[in-house]
Design an enzyme around this catalytic site. Structure first.
Site, mmCIF file in Angstrom:
data_model
loop_
_atom_site.group_PDB
_atom_site.id
_atom_site.type_symbol
_atom_site.label_atom_id
_atom_site.label_comp_id
_atom_site.label_asym_id
_atom_site.label_seq_id
_atom_site.Cartn_x
_atom_site.Cartn_y
_atom_site.Cartn_z
ATOM 1 N N SER A 192 0.889 -1.052 -0.055
ATOM 2 C CA SER A 192 0.119 0.159 -0.043
ATOM 3 C C SER A 192 1.029 1.285 0.016
ATOM 4 O O SER A 192 2.119 1.182 0.518
ATOM 5 C CB SER A 192 -0.902 0.044 1.393
ATOM 6 O OG SER A 192 -1.644 1.215 1.343
ATOM 7 N N TYR B 43 -2.312 -1.467 10.093
ATOM 8 C CA TYR B 43 -2.432 -1.779 8.850
ATOM 9 C C TYR B 43 -1.302 -1.134 7.887
ATOM 10 O O TYR B 43 -0.625 -1.664 7.238
ATOM 11 C CB TYR B 43 -3.618 -1.120 8.269
ATOM 12 C CG TYR B 43 -3.905 -1.054 6.807
ATOM 13 C CD1 TYR B 43 -4.205 -2.447 6.173
ATOM 14 C CD2 TYR B 43 -3.752 0.020 5.789
ATOM 15 C CE1 TYR B 43 -4.432 -2.478 4.870
ATOM 16 C CE2 TYR B 43 -3.810 -0.110 4.491
ATOM 17 C CZ TYR B 43 -4.279 -1.328 4.002
ATOM 18 O OH TYR B 43 -4.379 -1.534 2.674
HETATM 19 N N1 LIG Z 1 -8.723 -0.285 -1.531
HETATM 20 C C1 LIG Z 1 -7.812 0.453 -1.463
HETATM 21 O O1 LIG Z 1 -7.859 1.713 -1.276
HETATM 22 C C2 LIG Z 1 -6.500 -0.193 -0.969
HETATM 23 C C3 LIG Z 1 -5.210 0.664 -1.148
HETATM 24 C C4 LIG Z 1 -4.130 0.030 -0.830
HETATM 25 C C5 LIG Z 1 -3.904 -1.327 -0.531
HETATM 26 N N2 LIG Z 1 -5.090 -2.073 -0.597
HETATM 27 C C6 LIG Z 1 -4.764 -3.431 -0.459
HETATM 28 O O2 LIG Z 1 -5.534 -4.171 -1.710
HETATM 29 C C7 LIG Z 1 -5.925 -5.439 -1.382
HETATM 30 C C8 LIG Z 1 -7.311 -5.786 -1.837
HETATM 31 O O3 LIG Z 1 -7.997 -4.853 -1.237
HETATM 32 P P1 LIG Z 1 -9.497 -4.506 -1.771
HETATM 33 O O4 LIG Z 1 -9.515 -3.032 -1.286
HETATM 34 O O5 LIG Z 1 -9.759 -5.072 -3.084
HETATM 35 O O6 LIG Z 1 -10.214 -5.400 -0.836
HETATM 36 P P2 LIG Z 1 -11.693 -5.981 -0.853
HETATM 37 O O7 LIG Z 1 -12.221 -5.884 0.676
HETATM 38 O O8 LIG Z 1 -12.671 -5.479 -1.886
HETATM 39 O O9 LIG Z 1 -11.120 -7.623 -1.186
HETATM 40 C C9 LIG Z 1 -10.229 -8.169 -0.498
HETATM 41 C C10 LIG Z 1 -10.829 -9.903 -0.797
HETATM 42 O O10 LIG Z 1 -9.941 -10.462 0.049
HETATM 43 C C11 LIG Z 1 -10.626 -11.497 0.957
HETATM 44 N N3 LIG Z 1 -9.918 -11.949 1.883
HETATM 45 C C12 LIG Z 1 -9.991 -11.157 3.209
HETATM 46 N N4 LIG Z 1 -9.178 -11.836 4.085
HETATM 47 C C13 LIG Z 1 -9.044 -13.045 3.143
HETATM 48 C C14 LIG Z 1 -8.231 -14.361 4.032
HETATM 49 N N5 LIG Z 1 -7.687 -14.475 5.088
HETATM 50 N N6 LIG Z 1 -8.016 -15.235 3.070
HETATM 51 C C15 LIG Z 1 -8.492 -15.226 2.012
HETATM 52 N N7 LIG Z 1 -9.272 -14.124 1.400
HETATM 53 C C16 LIG Z 1 -9.421 -13.325 2.189
HETATM 54 C C17 LIG Z 1 -12.128 -10.890 1.008
HETATM 55 O O11 LIG Z 1 -12.901 -12.016 1.292
HETATM 56 C C18 LIG Z 1 -12.232 -9.967 -0.231
HETATM 57 O O12 LIG Z 1 -12.916 -10.712 -1.313
HETATM 58 C C19 LIG Z 1 -5.589 -5.518 0.114
HETATM 59 O O13 LIG Z 1 -4.427 -6.450 0.510
HETATM 60 C C20 LIG Z 1 -5.763 -4.160 0.606
HETATM 61 O O14 LIG Z 1 -4.927 -4.033 1.819
HETATM 62 C C21 LIG Z 1 -6.183 -1.651 -0.807
#
Ligand SMILES: NC(=O)c1ccc[n+]([C@@H]2O[C@H](COP(=O)([O-])OP(=O)(O)OC[C@H]3O[C@@H](n4cnc5c(N)ncnc54)[C@H](O)[C@@H]3O)[C@@H](O)[C@H]2O)c1
Length: 267
Positions: free
Chosen positions: A141, A154
């Protein structure tokens, strides 16, 4: 078709960034294992991909559980003969300072965000080593590079993902395995869309958009595109990189802090 014939596992593939990555990788010719704790969500993504003529299968996994991750990698090799690409993307955030975060919440988050990457790599690397190479992309991130208000666990977890990516890249470069990460800014995923449609949504949106130099949220596909590049042969000279894709958030020196107590911190 930059991933023609490749076998790719994408964790957290059921939603948000992972969902877009699954669709994009399949469009580029990969067979995608849509891996998620939420099997129904993974199955919906698979139906979307196969409905458009792509190749995908759903796999239920909790990335924090060693036996489940080992089984996922073993099943992929048994069913498809190899594993070319692993995207360690599953993760989540919680609010809290180190003082307000409970040890249980800290450990649970680290188990998914950090151990999930560790376990995925631990089990995928020997397979890739044996077959002569592979590519791993981890989701860090932008907060691996800057401190943000009230997200201590986080931020620490994503810093660990960035550091681990560099360490593993150096360890396994000789085996032909490239290991990189993406560092997204704030992305319009279902989670953010939901909280931005709430009562304080307008104010929150202004704050989140305002801290990114482009003054908008990123789209999940804009992160998926970076993952695709890192996973593909186009990135053949790239390993140990943490690629920032954040609309200029962390490049911007004059961003307004989203910290309601910042003004109390007078010199
Ligand atoms: N959305 C943002 O702004 C953002 C920014 C920086 C980083 N991220 C990172 O991107 C990644 C995806 O985030 P997103 O926003 O698409 O999230 P999201 O919540 O839309 O999707 C995450 C998915 O991961 C699955 N998941 C959660 N815990 C799990 C586990 N223990 N085992 C298997 N699957 C699991 C969930 O069921 C979900 O389908 C994450 O690592 C998040 O930290 C997101």
């Amino acid at each position: 078709m930059r991933l023609e014939g490749k076998i790719a596992i994408i964790t957290g593939g059921g939603s948000g960034i992972g969902h877009e990555a699954c669709k994009l990788f399949a469009r580029e010719g990969a067979t995608v294992i849509v891996a998620d704790r939420d099997l129904a969500a993974a199955e919906r993504v698979v139906a979307e991909i196969t409905g458009q003529g792509g190749k995908a299968v759903a796999h239920q996994v909790d990335v924090s559980k060693d036996a489940e991750v080992a089984a996922m990698i073993a099943k992929t090799v048994a069913d498809h003969g190899r594993l070319d690409i692993l995207v360690n993307n599953a993760g989540y955030g919680i609010a809290g300072t180190v003082v307000s975060t409970s040890e249980a919440d800290w450990n649970a988050l680290m188990a998914v965000n950090v151990n999930g990457v560790f376990l995925g790599c631990k089990h995928a690397i020997p397979v890739m080593e044996k077959q002569g190479g592979g590519a791993i992309v981890n989701t860090a991130s932008a907060v691996a590079n800057v401190g943000i208000f009230d997200r201590a666990a986080y931020v620490a977890s994503k810093g660990a993902v960035a550091a681990l990516t560099r360490a593993m890249a150096v360890d396994h470069v000789g085996a032909g395995i490239r290991i990189n990460a993406v560092a997204p800014g704030t992305i319009a995923t279902p989670y953010f869309k939901k909280i931005l449609s709430g009562p304080d949504g307008a104010e929150l949106r202004a704050g989140l958009e305002g801290r990114q130099a482009m003054e908008r949220l990123g789209q999940p596909v804009e992160i998926a595109q970076a993952m695709l590049w890192l996973a593909s042969g186009d990135a053949s000279f790239c390993t140990g990189s943490v690629m920032v894709v954040d609309g200029g958030w962390t490049a911007r020196g004059d961003r307004k802090p989203m910290n309601p107590r910042a003004s109390e911190n007078k010199a």
